[in-house]
Scaffold this motif. Sequence first.
Motif, short mmCIF file in Angstrom:
data_model
loop_
_atom_site.label_atom_id
_atom_site.label_comp_id
_atom_site.label_asym_id
_atom_site.label_seq_id
_atom_site.Cartn_x
_atom_site.Cartn_y
_atom_site.Cartn_z
N LEU A 187 19.09 49.60 18.01
CA LEU A 187 18.55 50.99 18.30
C LEU A 187 19.78 51.98 18.66
CD1 LEU A 187 15.12 50.49 20.25
CD2 LEU A 187 15.44 51.06 17.96
N ALA A 188 20.59 51.20 18.97
CA ALA A 188 21.76 52.28 19.51
C ALA A 188 22.32 53.07 18.08
CB ALA A 188 23.13 51.21 20.00
N SER A 229 5.78 44.01 25.03
CA SER A 229 5.23 45.05 25.59
C SER A 229 6.09 46.31 25.43
CB SER A 229 5.28 45.00 27.43
OG SER A 229 4.31 43.89 27.69
N LEU A 230 7.57 46.09 25.37
CA LEU A 230 8.39 47.00 25.10
C LEU A 230 8.19 47.54 23.51
CD1 LEU A 230 11.14 48.64 25.86
CD2 LEU A 230 12.53 46.62 24.63
N GLY A 231 7.74 46.83 22.67
CA GLY A 231 7.54 47.01 21.37
C GLY A 231 6.04 48.24 21.62
N VAL A 232 5.24 47.76 22.27
CA VAL A 232 4.04 48.82 22.63
C VAL A 232 4.62 50.22 23.14
CG1 VAL A 232 1.84 49.24 23.72
CG2 VAL A 232 2.39 46.75 22.67
N LEU A 233 5.29 50.17 23.97
CA LEU A 233 5.88 51.24 24.52
C LEU A 233 6.75 52.15 23.48
CD1 LEU A 233 7.52 51.72 28.10
CD2 LEU A 233 8.69 52.90 25.98
N SER A 245 11.59 48.29 11.58
CA SER A 245 11.78 46.91 11.59
C SER A 245 11.96 46.30 13.00
CB SER A 245 13.14 46.58 10.57
OG SER A 245 13.63 45.16 10.96
N VAL A 246 12.75 47.13 13.62
CA VAL A 246 12.86 46.87 15.28
C VAL A 246 11.48 46.78 15.94
CG1 VAL A 246 13.99 47.30 17.37
CG2 VAL A 246 15.27 47.66 15.35
N VAL A 247 10.69 47.77 15.86
CA VAL A 247 9.58 47.89 16.43
C VAL A 247 8.44 46.75 15.90
CG1 VAL A 247 7.48 49.34 16.77
CG2 VAL A 247 9.69 50.42 16.82
N ALA A 248 8.51 46.56 14.63
CA ALA A 248 7.55 45.72 13.98
C ALA A 248 8.01 44.15 14.57
CB ALA A 248 7.55 45.86 12.67
N SER A 249 9.25 44.07 14.76
CA SER A 249 9.56 42.59 15.22
C SER A 249 9.17 42.44 16.74
CB SER A 249 11.23 42.37 14.84
OG SER A 249 12.10 43.38 15.59
N CYS A 250 9.50 43.36 17.37
CA CYS A 250 8.92 43.53 19.00
C CYS A 250 7.57 43.00 18.76
CB CYS A 250 9.35 44.68 19.41
SG CYS A 250 11.05 44.84 19.76
N HIS A 273 -4.72 39.34 16.73
CA HIS A 273 -5.07 39.14 15.42
C HIS A 273 -4.65 40.40 14.30
CE1 HIS A 273 -7.29 35.65 16.58
NE2 HIS A 273 -8.18 36.29 17.42
N ARG A 274 -4.42 41.52 15.02
CA ARG A 274 -4.33 42.64 13.83
C ARG A 274 -2.56 42.92 14.06
NH1 ARG A 274 -7.70 47.36 16.14
NH2 ARG A 274 -6.12 48.57 14.69
N ALA A 275 -2.22 43.40 12.89
CA ALA A 275 -0.88 43.81 12.72
C ALA A 275 -1.01 45.44 12.74
CB ALA A 275 -0.12 43.59 11.31
N PRO A 276 0.04 46.13 13.60
CA PRO A 276 -0.11 47.33 13.94
C PRO A 276 0.11 48.23 12.52
CG PRO A 276 2.03 46.66 14.67
CD PRO A 276 1.10 45.39 14.30
N ALA A 277 -0.37 49.28 12.55
CA ALA A 277 -0.09 50.06 11.10
C ALA A 277 0.89 50.64 11.46
CB ALA A 277 -1.50 51.25 11.27
N ARG A 278 1.92 50.86 10.11
CA ARG A 278 3.19 51.50 10.01
C ARG A 278 3.07 53.00 10.04
NH1 ARG A 278 8.82 50.69 6.67
NH2 ARG A 278 9.68 52.68 7.33
N PRO A 279 3.52 53.77 11.10
CA PRO A 279 3.29 55.14 11.15
C PRO A 279 4.63 55.68 10.24
CG PRO A 279 4.83 54.47 12.90
CD PRO A 279 4.10 53.14 12.32
N GLY A 280 4.23 57.09 9.64
CA GLY A 280 5.12 57.81 8.82
C GLY A 280 6.24 58.26 9.53
N GLY A 281 7.37 58.58 8.77
CA GLY A 281 8.33 59.14 9.29
C GLY A 281 9.26 58.34 10.03
#
Length: 551
Positions: free
Chosen positions: A471-472, A405-409, A448-453, A433-441
Amino acid sequence: MGNLRVGAVGRGGPVVEVAGALAGEPVTAVVVTAEVEAGALLRSANSIAAGLTGVDGRVVAPLLGAEVVDGRVCFAVPRRGAPLGADGPVTREVAAAAANALGAGVSLLVERGVRCPVPPLFGSRVDDLALGTPLPALPGDEAHAPPEGGPWGEAAQVHACASRLWWLLTGGPPTAVFPRADIPRTAVAALRAGLAADPADRPPSVRALTTAVVAGLSGVDAPRAFGGGYRLGEVIGRGTTGVVLAGKRGDGARVAVKLFRPDLGAAATERLRRDAGVLIGVEHPNLVRFHDVPGEPGQLGVVMDRVDGGTLRRLLRGRPLPLRAAATLLAQLAGALAAVHGAGVVHRDVKPENVLLTRAGAPLLADLGIARRVAPAAELVCTPSHVAPEVIAGAPAGPPADVYSLGVLAYEAFTGAPPFTGTTSELFHAHLHRAPARPGGLPDPVWSVVASCLGKDPGARPTAAEVAYRLAPFSDREGFVEVPLPRQATDPVRPARPAPPPVDPPAAPVEEPPETPPAAAPAPPRARAWLWPVTALVVLALLVAVVAFSP
């Protein structure tokens, strides 16, 4: 004057709204087509605009201008769609949010000395409702006008608020018989009190009215005193299990008091009491603290910090945060979440609506999910846009579910939108079932942090403390990491020179906490496992230095 441009005005009532522009900026133009005394209306509008100077537009929409265009009095207000309730009666939850928004907005008008009819509410979400632009009394305003007529003092505004809430719940004017069986009688009684023909019989203030209405809609009869040492004020929040009120301790300290519904049952109430007691011992600078678990016969409460700066949802509003600001906020929230996990508690509902902001803008993780443990085992209680896939599949929520949920946030904070949208069934399918699309920028280490969450395997997700550490380096804290100790104050650790965040998420599985937190303090969280390689490196560096300077 002369800066307002108004679109074509077709046939309609005595007051119509059309697209317009003020000094080249798009606005909504409120056009009075009926014959009125233009000078009096403009003077009243100027007085209202002066009273609204500096008012937060998220509470009350501003009046941008007023002038005569083509012989008609026109008011320029921010662009807006249809008002709340235009599509028919609203739910109890929406009505409670509307009552809170009316209470905040109209009370602000009273404080500023703005005397005018109560405008409708606008907003697309229950936590995004705001009072529309206050305008002078116009033809067609009679629907919510008080029976005594006369100037728009607070007693008249109490009546108008009660009338608007009645319309929102029923889709029509007040009647002798309330037409909805699902609305508690206490809420209906509060509305009828606000609609009293004699102003002296109405609640003394708009806040008093809306507090009573929200308490009634929540199924909680809010007392004025509670637990032997707390004085309760207006309703400031509402959930499925109870209502949150502003309060004061005996020493005058400002607090928030959540009163749980008395119909939750003895077993559920005991679980709430136990879990809240555990959370009293959890300390973190980015966590809303629990102070007390007072109770009276048939009523349980929890006393918490009171935070007045709004929610993260209001801050985001569909816009991404700057990278450094987002990383700072997320590292702080991850540290707070690690403190909760260290105490053996799972939040269960991490989302922007449950992140409060102080007036200085610091995030505080709130609404810890103890109340969600009262749901039946077969009932899935979740926020569909933020729920972890294993919870959808029927597994119990553990710390990895909170990290998901923190990753979604985090995705929304960095991009301005959640990774998945759609209906509840579409969201569940996407989470599974779906992988989130990687945003640009986004830099590779941050993504890597967001995707692993957001990984589907809960055992492969990082812990909350690891998220904070990774993230620090991208935050404004220059590598400063809060490593929480279970049920104690945080333990600040400043690495000598933070290494680049790892690209791959750690592979070690995350153990789920026991359903009932142990009486003894749990072992330190797994996030401190990174300390041994850091220590080893320091020792190695010292050995190299000794060898280098040996004769």
